[in-house]
Write an enzyme that holds these catalytic residues in place. Structure first.
Site, PDB file in Angstrom:
ATOM      1  N   CYS A 154      42.184  59.133  68.218  1.00 50.43           N
ATOM      2  CA  CYS A 154      40.900  58.032  68.617  1.00 50.43           C
ATOM      3  C   CYS A 154      40.611  58.325  70.099  1.00 50.43           C
ATOM      4  CB  CYS A 154      41.474  56.751  68.374  1.00 50.43           C
ATOM      5  SG  CYS A 154      41.524  56.227  66.559  1.00 50.43           S
ATOM      6  N   ASP A 199      66.112  60.208  50.330  1.00 51.01           N
ATOM      7  CA  ASP A 199      66.219  59.625  49.166  1.00 51.01           C
ATOM      8  C   ASP A 199      67.172  60.422  48.068  1.00 51.01           C
ATOM      9  OD1 ASP A 199      65.833  57.680  47.121  1.00 51.01           O
ATOM     10  OD2 ASP A 199      64.237  58.859  46.310  1.00 51.01           O
ATOM     11  N   HIS A 226      46.795  59.864  62.974  1.00 47.14           N
ATOM     12  CA  HIS A 226      46.045  58.914  63.302  1.00 47.14           C
ATOM     13  C   HIS A 226      46.728  57.709  62.407  1.00 47.14           C
ATOM     14  CE1 HIS A 226      43.424  55.129  63.850  1.00 47.14           C
ATOM     15  NE2 HIS A 226      43.538  55.199  62.359  1.00 47.14           N
ATOM     16  N   CYS A 270      45.782  56.288  69.895  1.00 47.72           N
ATOM     17  CA  CYS A 270      46.388  57.445  69.437  1.00 47.72           C
ATOM     18  C   CYS A 270      45.693  58.633  69.952  1.00 47.72           C
ATOM     19  CB  CYS A 270      46.422  57.580  67.900  1.00 47.72           C
ATOM     20  SG  CYS A 270      45.178  58.154  67.118  1.00 47.72           S
ATOM     21  N   ASP A 300      59.662  52.729  53.695  1.00 48.05           N
ATOM     22  CA  ASP A 300      58.813  54.168  53.766  1.00 48.05           C
ATOM     23  C   ASP A 300      57.811  53.968  52.664  1.00 48.05           C
ATOM     24  OD1 ASP A 300      60.974  54.235  51.235  1.00 48.05           O
ATOM     25  OD2 ASP A 300      59.505  55.856  51.321  1.00 48.05           O
ATOM     26  N   CYS A 323      42.516  51.564  68.851  1.00 51.60           N
ATOM     27  CA  CYS A 323      43.690  52.499  68.772  1.00 51.60           C
ATOM     28  C   CYS A 323      44.211  53.530  69.821  1.00 51.60           C
ATOM     29  CB  CYS A 323      43.600  53.290  67.459  1.00 51.60           C
ATOM     30  SG  CYS A 323      44.901  54.515  67.076  1.00 51.60           S
TER      31      CYS A 323
END
Length: 371
Positions: A309, A92, A335, A306, A266, A304
């Site tokens: 998890c 940015d 997560h 991930c 984003d 989930c």
RNA sequence: GGAGGGGUGGCAGAGUGGUCAAAUGCAACGGGCUGUAAACCCGUCGACGUUACGUCUACGUAGGUUCGAAUCCUACCCCCUCCA
């Protein structure tokens, strides 16, 4: 160099599924790009970002310019080398800091004088200077230096601000040198006024930059205004260019925006909220510090996949958060980013399958938001 | 045995006649966060009445002085420090 190809269109909306090709890798769209302002997606080692297939991260011109400073990054041959991340980076321009640090800066036609929040020193950022810094950073996608308009502003103020941002976009385009290695996106402004926004799109189309970003949203306006404006703008944006909605948003915001033709997002939400104990799940938000989780041996989200998890209980995550343990920020961030990554993958699948509306409806129920 | 200091809300700790249901911090409980000045910010936190507000019970225990006591007096109980 960057190319954008649309692979599938959702039959019932403006949703598109596609791919952005950069010299550092492919980016499947719609994409969510984690924010790594200071050269780090806070609390998350790059290894985890790579494992969850994060195709691109953000950096920030203003913050990296102040610290560590362009001298150090230049010595390392650019931001990628400095932070050891070889996938694409989008930076940015500092335009958001024109908004978020508005009490510490003075704006004129030529640019913005900032008083550093770190040490009070003054620094002048102009369109040319922002581009120059972003060239040193070597990010794959660079952003035009704009004024992120606050909310609320009157229509004349929004118009003046938008026209200024458009003049600055022109100057950015003129000073953009590394056209082979870096891609410049323009940023649509115009506050919450559809006609100003359309005018801004037209002006950017005259400059003809490779990507079209929408800035100045999620700055405190009532929830549905953005959806309504996107609705009006959806068919107005150049179809062949990627559409990037800056700083957005919640899972619901993202799906609603994809339905209206947005390809890139984003937001600090998944990482900041992770550090503040708010976790995203397929059943809605979970405030992990709440007492109800103190004895809960089940995973945060059974749906989930991930690493967090699959291994840790809610009770443990709560304990880590309540105790202020450093690991809490890392696990929670991993997560939430994994959730966002999975969300985007599902969005892409549902566009392919032509079922994005149904998916959107399901998500709304989990997050109990009204459109 | 002698001398001194002290007992305040879950904890630490202010307050030493009315403006005190009692500062502040921590803990507890709840909420917020959208191109990151954020591991941050906000609210609640004696009980009961939904709230403004009101009522009741409260600053070791029991009495007392006073129009009025967490604050002053007396007795008792307990804790700490120093000296023997």
């Amino acid at each position: 160099m960057l190319s954008f190809r649309i692979l599938h269109k959702d039959p019932n909306s403006l949703g598109r599924e596609g791919v952005i090709t950069t010299s550092r890798g492919l980016i499947k769209t719609p994409v969510f790009m984690p924010v790594g302002t200071a050269g780090t997606v806070k609390a998350v080692p790059h290894e985890f970002l790579e494992e969850m297939n994060t195709p691109i991260i953000l950096g920030n011109t203003y913050h990296l310019y102040l610290r560590p400073g362009t001298g150090i990054i230049e010595k390392f041959g650019g931001l990628h080398n400095f932070i050891s991340w070889n996938r694409p980076i989008l930076t940015d321009s500092g335009g958001f800091q024109v908004f978020s640090h508005r009490k510490l800066r003075k704006l004129n036609e030529n640019g913005v004088e900032f008083k550093s929040h770190l040490d009070g020193s003054t620094h002048f950022l102009s369109p040319e200077k922002s581009i120059e810094i972003q060239e040193i950073l070597g990010s794959d996608i660079i952003m035009a230096f704009d004024e992120c308009t606050p909310y609320p502003v009157s229509k004349p103020e929004a118009e003046d601000s938008m026209l200024l941002s458009m003049r600055w976009a022109q100057r950015c385009s003129e000073s953009w040198k590394n056209r082979n290695s870096q891609t410049l996106f323009g940023i649509v402004q115009g506050g919450m006024f559809v006609d100003l926004r359309k005018q801004s799109i037209e002006k950017l189309e005259e400059i003809d930059l490779p990507g079209m970003a929408l800035g100045g949203f999620s700055v405190g306006e009532p929830k549905n205004i953005m959806y309504e404006i996107l609705e009006e703008l959806g068919g107005y944006l150049p179809v062949e260019k990627p559409h990037y909605l800056m700083g957005v948003g919640t899972p619901v915001d993202i799906v609603q925006s994809v339905l209206r033709g947005i390809d890139m997002f984003d937001c600090v939400l998944p990482t900041r909220n992770a550090r503040n104990g708010m976790l995203f799940t397929w059943n809605g938000p979970v405030r992990i510090k709440n007492a109800i989780h103190s004895m809960d041996d089940s995973p945060l989200d059974p749906k989930c996949g991930c690493p967090v998890c699959s291994r840790y209980s809610r009770a443990y995550l709560r304990h880590l958060f309540i105790s202020g343990e450093i690991l809490s920020y890392t696990l929670n961030s991993i997560h939430n980013l994994h959730f966002y990554s999975a969300l985007m993958a599902k969005i892409r699948e549902n566009i392919k399958a032509g079922t994005l509306n149904r998916f959107s409806q399901k998500l709304l129920e989990s997050y109990q938001e009204e459109i």
